[in-house]
Structure formats: structure tokens, C-alpha cells
Design a protein around this motif. Structure first.
Motif, PDB file in Angstrom:
ATOM      1  N   MET A   1      -4.249   4.722   1.314  1.00  0.00           N
ATOM      2  CA  MET A   1      -3.048   4.103   2.441  1.00  0.00           C
ATOM      3  C   MET A   1      -3.093   4.901   3.504  1.00  0.00           C
ATOM      4  O   MET A   1      -2.679   3.799   4.122  1.00  0.00           O
ATOM      5  CB  MET A   1      -2.465   5.209   1.140  1.00  0.00           C
ATOM      6  CG  MET A   1      -0.541   4.255   1.750  1.00  0.00           C
ATOM      7  SD  MET A   1      -0.228   5.718   2.934  1.00  0.00           S
ATOM      8  CE  MET A   1       0.496   6.929   1.765  1.00  0.00           C
ATOM      9  N   VAL A   2      -3.403   5.534   3.953  1.00  0.00           N
ATOM     10  CA  VAL A   2      -3.514   5.793   6.024  1.00  0.00           C
ATOM     11  C   VAL A   2      -4.448   4.708   6.079  1.00  0.00           C
ATOM     12  O   VAL A   2      -3.969   4.080   7.168  1.00  0.00           O
ATOM     13  CB  VAL A   2      -3.556   7.296   5.811  1.00  0.00           C
ATOM     14  CG1 VAL A   2      -3.815   7.566   7.195  1.00  0.00           C
ATOM     15  CG2 VAL A   2      -2.325   8.232   4.911  1.00  0.00           C
ATOM     16  N   ASN A   3      -5.296   4.624   5.668  1.00  0.00           N
ATOM     17  CA  ASN A   3      -6.440   3.890   6.460  1.00  0.00           C
ATOM     18  C   ASN A   3      -5.987   2.776   6.400  1.00  0.00           C
ATOM     19  O   ASN A   3      -5.846   2.128   7.079  1.00  0.00           O
ATOM     20  CB  ASN A   3      -7.929   3.589   5.460  1.00  0.00           C
ATOM     21  CG  ASN A   3      -8.566   5.237   5.549  1.00  0.00           C
ATOM     22  OD1 ASN A   3      -7.846   5.863   6.769  1.00  0.00           O
ATOM     23  ND2 ASN A   3      -9.479   5.645   4.989  1.00  0.00           N
ATOM     24  N   SER A   4      -5.332   2.126   5.374  1.00  0.00           N
ATOM     25  CA  SER A   4      -4.398   0.817   5.349  1.00  0.00           C
ATOM     26  C   SER A   4      -3.593   0.853   6.547  1.00  0.00           C
ATOM     27  O   SER A   4      -3.699  -0.338   7.115  1.00  0.00           O
ATOM     28  CB  SER A   4      -3.955   0.636   3.535  1.00  0.00           C
ATOM     29  OG  SER A   4      -2.858   0.897   3.656  1.00  0.00           O
TER      30      SER A   4
ATOM     31  N   PHE B   1      -6.183   4.546  -6.619  1.00  0.00           N
ATOM     32  CA  PHE B   1      -6.180   4.401  -4.959  1.00  0.00           C
ATOM     33  C   PHE B   1      -5.329   5.422  -4.650  1.00  0.00           C
ATOM     34  O   PHE B   1      -4.339   6.210  -4.917  1.00  0.00           O
ATOM     35  CB  PHE B   1      -4.509   3.032  -5.128  1.00  0.00           C
ATOM     36  CG  PHE B   1      -4.382   2.448  -3.278  1.00  0.00           C
ATOM     37  CD1 PHE B   1      -5.461   2.140  -2.804  1.00  0.00           C
ATOM     38  CD2 PHE B   1      -3.034   2.621  -2.577  1.00  0.00           C
ATOM     39  CE1 PHE B   1      -5.274   1.611  -1.578  1.00  0.00           C
ATOM     40  CE2 PHE B   1      -2.383   2.609  -1.752  1.00  0.00           C
ATOM     41  CZ  PHE B   1      -3.343   1.547  -1.081  1.00  0.00           C
ATOM     42  N   THR B   2      -6.375   6.478  -3.722  1.00  0.00           N
ATOM     43  CA  THR B   2      -5.625   7.597  -2.976  1.00  0.00           C
ATOM     44  C   THR B   2      -5.169   7.375  -1.678  1.00  0.00           C
ATOM     45  O   THR B   2      -4.780   6.403  -1.145  1.00  0.00           O
ATOM     46  CB  THR B   2      -6.887   8.820  -2.959  1.00  0.00           C
ATOM     47  OG1 THR B   2      -7.935   7.470  -1.258  1.00  0.00           O
ATOM     48  CG2 THR B   2      -8.155   8.256  -4.093  1.00  0.00           C
ATOM     49  N   ARG B   3      -3.870   8.459  -1.626  1.00  0.00           N
ATOM     50  CA  ARG B   3      -3.329   8.648   0.197  1.00  0.00           C
ATOM     51  C   ARG B   3      -4.471   8.247   1.001  1.00  0.00           C
ATOM     52  O   ARG B   3      -4.047   7.577   1.613  1.00  0.00           O
ATOM     53  CB  ARG B   3      -3.007   9.805  -0.052  1.00  0.00           C
ATOM     54  CG  ARG B   3      -1.836   9.963   1.137  1.00  0.00           C
ATOM     55  CD  ARG B   3      -0.992  11.922   1.479  1.00  0.00           C
ATOM     56  NE  ARG B   3      -0.860  11.525   2.519  1.00  0.00           N
ATOM     57  CZ  ARG B   3      -1.091  11.928   3.470  1.00  0.00           C
ATOM     58  NH1 ARG B   3      -2.065  11.540   3.723  1.00  0.00           N
ATOM     59  NH2 ARG B   3      -0.063  11.155   4.937  1.00  0.00           N
ATOM     60  N   GLU B   4      -5.721   9.296   1.084  1.00  0.00           N
ATOM     61  CA  GLU B   4      -6.047   8.471   2.059  1.00  0.00           C
ATOM     62  C   GLU B   4      -5.943   7.395   2.820  1.00  0.00           C
ATOM     63  O   GLU B   4      -6.573   6.321   3.969  1.00  0.00           O
ATOM     64  CB  GLU B   4      -8.082   8.851   2.338  1.00  0.00           C
ATOM     65  CG  GLU B   4      -8.370   8.948   2.920  1.00  0.00           C
ATOM     66  CD  GLU B   4     -10.017   9.324   2.522  1.00  0.00           C
ATOM     67  OE1 GLU B   4     -11.157   9.127   3.724  1.00  0.00           O
ATOM     68  OE2 GLU B   4     -10.450   9.834   1.555  1.00  0.00           O
TER      69      GLU B   4
ATOM     70  N   ALA C   1       0.991  -1.351  -0.127  1.00  0.00           N
ATOM     71  CA  ALA C   1      -0.333   0.064  -0.202  1.00  0.00           C
ATOM     72  C   ALA C   1       0.945   1.279  -0.275  1.00  0.00           C
ATOM     73  O   ALA C   1       0.474   2.159  -1.088  1.00  0.00           O
ATOM     74  CB  ALA C   1      -0.774  -0.014   1.517  1.00  0.00           C
ATOM     75  N   GLU C   2       1.912   1.056   0.885  1.00  0.00           N
ATOM     76  CA  GLU C   2       2.797   1.978   1.015  1.00  0.00           C
ATOM     77  C   GLU C   2       2.998   2.500  -0.633  1.00  0.00           C
ATOM     78  O   GLU C   2       4.186   3.730  -0.616  1.00  0.00           O
ATOM     79  CB  GLU C   2       3.873   2.531   2.155  1.00  0.00           C
ATOM     80  CG  GLU C   2       3.565   2.283   3.418  1.00  0.00           C
ATOM     81  CD  GLU C   2       4.333   2.005   4.460  1.00  0.00           C
ATOM     82  OE1 GLU C   2       4.234   2.577   5.556  1.00  0.00           O
ATOM     83  OE2 GLU C   2       5.666   1.016   4.182  1.00  0.00           O
ATOM     84  N   HIS C   3       4.085   1.780  -0.961  1.00  0.00           N
ATOM     85  CA  HIS C   3       4.120   1.875  -2.858  1.00  0.00           C
ATOM     86  C   HIS C   3       3.432   2.085  -3.847  1.00  0.00           C
ATOM     87  O   HIS C   3       3.097   1.848  -5.253  1.00  0.00           O
ATOM     88  CB  HIS C   3       5.084   0.616  -3.436  1.00  0.00           C
ATOM     89  CG  HIS C   3       6.587   0.819  -2.029  1.00  0.00           C
ATOM     90  ND1 HIS C   3       5.735  -0.179  -0.960  1.00  0.00           N
ATOM     91  CD2 HIS C   3       7.525   1.064  -3.024  1.00  0.00           C
ATOM     92  CE1 HIS C   3       7.763   0.135  -0.161  1.00  0.00           C
ATOM     93  NE2 HIS C   3       8.170   1.270  -1.399  1.00  0.00           N
ATOM     94  N   GLY C   4       2.041   1.919  -2.909  1.00  0.00           N
ATOM     95  CA  GLY C   4       0.723   2.494  -4.488  1.00  0.00           C
ATOM     96  C   GLY C   4       0.117   1.211  -4.802  1.00  0.00           C
ATOM     97  O   GLY C   4      -0.705   1.275  -5.872  1.00  0.00           O
TER      98      GLY C   4
END
Length: 211
Positions: A181-184, A176-179, A85-88
Motif C-alpha cells: 500500500m505504501v509503495n502504491s 495485499f500488505t501495508r508495504e 489501495a488505502e482502503h485495501g
């Protein structure tokens, strides 16, 4: 996890604060467990054993150890999902059999399956204990055992629901938004937390009486 201009992300900070309050809840539960155990440890139970030894003998430690290993391993798969997730990378690249190219969804799906296995194992253990005559109302040992493991089971179930909600949002969103990613990452915080709590519970409830 940082937000705009290097400031801590409010969702991450809020989650950490909430987990700290949950930690205090479980700390109080552990304190109650040890206090009541020390007070009632000499009480007679069936077959001439003390109440606590009699209750512990009904537990299937081997089965619980296997169930624990599955839950601990799910923290590894969860962290692999966070890494993706951190790598999109939200979904796999290539064949499903190519584990090295899995994305967040695949790793989180496997984590969900392993967490569901743990809950199913806990339910199975409850039915076995009911058959052995150990229930939440049978004695003080039964009450503490089912309260401690039951509350933890509810927390694990909450984590499983969070995984479903998170993965569902990634399917509904076009990107796949930054939001997301943060939630994951936030969900992984919670999952690691319930795993650590269970390791302590397993050591206290299943292993302590064997020493």
C-alpha cells in the motif's frame, strides 16, 4: 503517509526528498532554456523568422495538447487507484464493466495505458519533427527541445516500469500488505510529479511562443 507510532514512513520521506532533487534538476533545465532563449532569440532562422519562431512553427500544438490532456487525466486515474489501495481493495469486485467497483490494479492499469499513449505520442511527434528537419543537432532550439522533452519522457518511462513492478508484486503476493500500500502511494507521488513537470514544459515550450 505515516509508519509505526505516527512516525513518517521512511519510504515516503525518501521519495519526497528524491523528488525534491529531481525538481532542482528540472529547475536547472528551465533556467538553461530561458537563458539560452533570451541570448539567441534574435538569431535568424529559415523563412525570415527568428530561430525560435521557426522551430516552434514545426510543433503540432494541437496534437501535443491532446497528448497532454491524456497525461493529466492519468493523474486522476492514478489517484483513484491510490484511494482503493488505502482502503485495501487491490482488485475489482464484480464485472470489469462496473467501473465503480474497480480496485487498485484496474485503475493503475488504465493509468499505465494512458501513460503509454503519451510516450507513443511523443515518439510519433519526434518522427514528425525529424521529417521536418528539426533534430537534437539541427540548431540550439532543437537541442533544448529534445533535451527537455526527452528527459521528461525518460521519467515517464520510469514511472510506467514502476507501475508494472508494483502490480506484478500484488499478483505474486497472497495478501495485499501495508508495504505494498505504501509503495502504491509512493508511485503515485512520482506520477503526479512527472505530470506537473510536463504541464510546465507544455506551457513553456508549446504555448509561450504563441503569446
Amino acid at each position: 503517509m505515516y509508519g509505526i507510532k505516527g512516525r513518517p514512513d521512511p519510504v515516503s520521506v525518501g521519495t519526497v526528498v528524491w523528488l525534491a532533487s529531481e525538481l532542482m534538476f528540472f529547475a536547472a533545465l528551465f533556467a538553461a532554456y530561458f537563458t539560452i532563449r533570451n541570448v539567441t532569440n534574435g538569431m535568424p532562422g529559415p523563412d525570415g523568422n527568428t530561430l525560435w519562431h521557426a522551430g516552434h512553427e514545426k510543433l503540432n500544438v494541437t496534437f501535443a495538447a491532446i497528448n497532454t490532456a491524456v497525461l493529466v487525466a492519468s493523474s486522476v486515474t492514478c489517484q483513484l487507484g491510490v484511494h482503493r489501495a488505502e482502503h485495501g481493495q487491490v482488485s475489482r469486485r464484480g464485472s470489469l464493466l462496473n467501473v465503480g467497483q474497480w480496485g487498485m490494479r484496474e485503475w493503475y492499469t488504465l493509468t499505465f495505458v494512458m501513460g503509454s499513449f503519451f510516450i507513443s505520442g511523443q515518439v510519433y511527434e519526434y518522427f514528425e519533427l525529424f521529417h521536418e528537419g528539426l533534430t537534437i543537432s539541427s540548431d540550439v532550439y532543437g537541442s533544448l527541445f529534445f533535451l527537455a522533452t526527452g528527459f521528461h519522457g525518460l521519467h515517464v518511462t520510469g514511472g510506467l516500469i514502476a507501475f508494472l513492478f508494483l502490480m506484478g508484486r500484488t499478483y505474486l503476493a497472497r495478501t495485499f500488505t501495508r508495504e505494498q500500500m505504501v509503495n502504491s502511494v509512493v508511485v503515485s507521488y512520482y506520477w503526479h510529479f512527472v505530470d506537473i513537470i510536463w504541464i510546465i514544459l507544455f506551457a513553456v515550450i508549446y504555448l509561450l511562443e504563441m503569446i
